[in-house]
Design a protein around this motif. Structure first.
Motif, PDB file in Angstrom:
ATOM      1  N   ARG A   1      16.703  10.808   4.872  1.00 54.04           N
ATOM      2  CA  ARG A   1      16.870   9.676   5.900  1.00 54.04           C
ATOM      3  C   ARG A   1      15.574   9.340   6.666  1.00 54.04           C
ATOM      4  N   VAL A   2      15.019  10.473   7.240  1.00 51.40           N
ATOM      5  CA  VAL A   2      13.669  10.345   7.978  1.00 51.40           C
ATOM      6  C   VAL A   2      12.627  10.057   7.140  1.00 51.40           C
ATOM      7  N   MET A   3      12.600  10.429   5.863  1.00 52.32           N
ATOM      8  CA  MET A   3      11.447  10.320   4.897  1.00 52.32           C
ATOM      9  C   MET A   3      11.591   8.663   4.558  1.00 52.32           C
ATOM     10  N   THR A   4      12.758   8.292   4.135  1.00 47.27           N
ATOM     11  CA  THR A   4      12.724   7.016   3.474  1.00 47.27           C
ATOM     12  C   THR A   4      12.464   5.968   4.797  1.00 47.27           C
ATOM     13  N   SER A   5      13.008   6.395   5.724  1.00 55.90           N
ATOM     14  CA  SER A   5      12.969   5.205   6.892  1.00 55.90           C
ATOM     15  C   SER A   5      11.423   5.110   7.329  1.00 55.90           C
ATOM     16  N   LEU A   6      10.810   6.179   7.455  1.00 55.37           N
ATOM     17  CA  LEU A   6       9.328   6.169   8.003  1.00 55.37           C
ATOM     18  C   LEU A   6       8.315   5.582   6.762  1.00 55.37           C
ATOM     19  N   SER A   7       8.631   5.997   5.505  1.00 53.91           N
ATOM     20  CA  SER A   7       7.628   5.677   4.415  1.00 53.91           C
ATOM     21  C   SER A   7       8.179   4.230   3.902  1.00 53.91           C
ATOM     22  N   TYR A   8       9.144   3.516   4.410  1.00 55.36           N
ATOM     23  CA  TYR A   8       9.451   2.180   4.184  1.00 55.36           C
ATOM     24  C   TYR A   8       8.307   1.103   5.032  1.00 55.36           C
TER      25      TYR A   8
ATOM     26  N   ARG B   1       0.780  -1.139  -0.122  1.00 60.33           N
ATOM     27  CA  ARG B   1       0.105   0.078   0.008  1.00 60.33           C
ATOM     28  C   ARG B   1       0.974   1.004  -0.177  1.00 60.33           C
ATOM     29  N   GLN B   2       0.335   2.405  -0.301  1.00 57.22           N
ATOM     30  CA  GLN B   2       0.982   3.704  -0.511  1.00 57.22           C
ATOM     31  C   GLN B   2       1.137   4.134   0.995  1.00 57.22           C
ATOM     32  N   SER B   3       2.049   5.001   1.099  1.00 54.38           N
ATOM     33  CA  SER B   3       2.454   5.576   2.534  1.00 54.38           C
ATOM     34  C   SER B   3       1.408   6.287   3.038  1.00 54.38           C
ATOM     35  N   VAL B   4       0.876   6.226   4.075  1.00 59.14           N
ATOM     36  CA  VAL B   4      -0.256   6.874   4.783  1.00 59.14           C
ATOM     37  C   VAL B   4       0.072   8.393   5.236  1.00 59.14           C
ATOM     38  N   LEU B   5       1.552   8.764   5.043  1.00 56.77           N
ATOM     39  CA  LEU B   5       2.033  10.003   5.286  1.00 56.77           C
ATOM     40  C   LEU B   5       2.351  10.729   4.254  1.00 56.77           C
ATOM     41  N   ASN B   6       1.828  10.314   2.890  1.00 54.89           N
ATOM     42  CA  ASN B   6       1.888  11.172   1.720  1.00 54.89           C
ATOM     43  C   ASN B   6       1.408  12.397   1.978  1.00 54.89           C
TER      44      ASN B   6
END
Length: 205
Positions: free
Chosen positions: A196-203, A101-106
């Motif tokens: 790094r914050v974005m990639t870590s959370l969205s993974y 699924r897509q990131s809920v943080l988009n």
């Protein structure tokens, strides 16, 4: 007012509506491989990161184009944004195929990136383009690392990431050709930290 409505509509479409691609999907002629549940989960996580990055790219380009002074720079930003929509379409479809699924943080990433794009445009076109070039370089580095991390058997995801990497490299070269300024090291470091914050959370989410 018409311009504000148009930009708001673009934001809603990017975050909530399915994207479309004029070019064929890079993986269209590649057969689906038999992947383990763990490989699917990992590949879907990486493709979610890539999709999130494209959402951010749309917002950045939108903000930068809104405040760019040079018509050539503004048009280049809008053209790059159009090509990034195709990346959204490719990653959206691949995430679904992998059962993710897509990131809920988009929506959060979009809002933050839009603000950054507006700010970059306000400091002047050379720095605006410099921000674009550095963003694309760092995205290219992430995509290259994903090619090394994706399951070897997942040729469909790898084909998508490879084409995205080629496109991002071209966008960085375009910005340099238009006169992009080289960002100072502290700015580059700050961008890497936020990435790094974005990639870590969205993974994960």
């Amino acid at each position: 007012m018409d311009k504000l409505i148009t930009e708001f509509d673009r934001a809603l479409r990017t975050v909530f509506a399915p994207a479309a691609s004029l070019r064929p999907h890079p993986d269209a002629k590649i057969a689906e491989a038999q992947l383990s549940a763990e490989d699917k989960r990992h590949a879907a996580g990486l493709m979610r990161v890539n999709h999130c990055g494209e959402v951010c790219a749309q917002a950045l380009y939108q903000g930068q184009a809104l405040t760019a002074r040079d018509p050539k720079a503004r048009e280049a930003l809008r053209q790059a944004a159009h090509e990034e929509v195709e990346h959204l379409a490719w990653t959206e479809q691949r995430i679904a195929e992998l059962g993710g699924r897509q990131s809920v943080l988009n929506p959060l990433w979009y809002a933050g990136s839009l603000a950054m794009g507006v700010a970059a445009g306000l400091v002047g076109d050379r720095w605006n383009l410099g921000f674009l070039a550095e963003t694309e370089r760092q995205v290219g580095e992430h995509l290259a690392s994903h090619l090394g991390s994706l399951p070897q058997a997942d040729e469909r995801s790898r084909a998508i990431v490879s084409q995205m990497h080629a496109d991002e490299t071209a966008h960085a070269e375009m910005a340099v050709a238009l006169g992009a300024a080289e960002l100072p090291p502290p700015a580059k470091a700050a961008m890497r930290a936020m990435s790094r914050v974005m990639t870590s959370l969205s993974y994960r989410v």
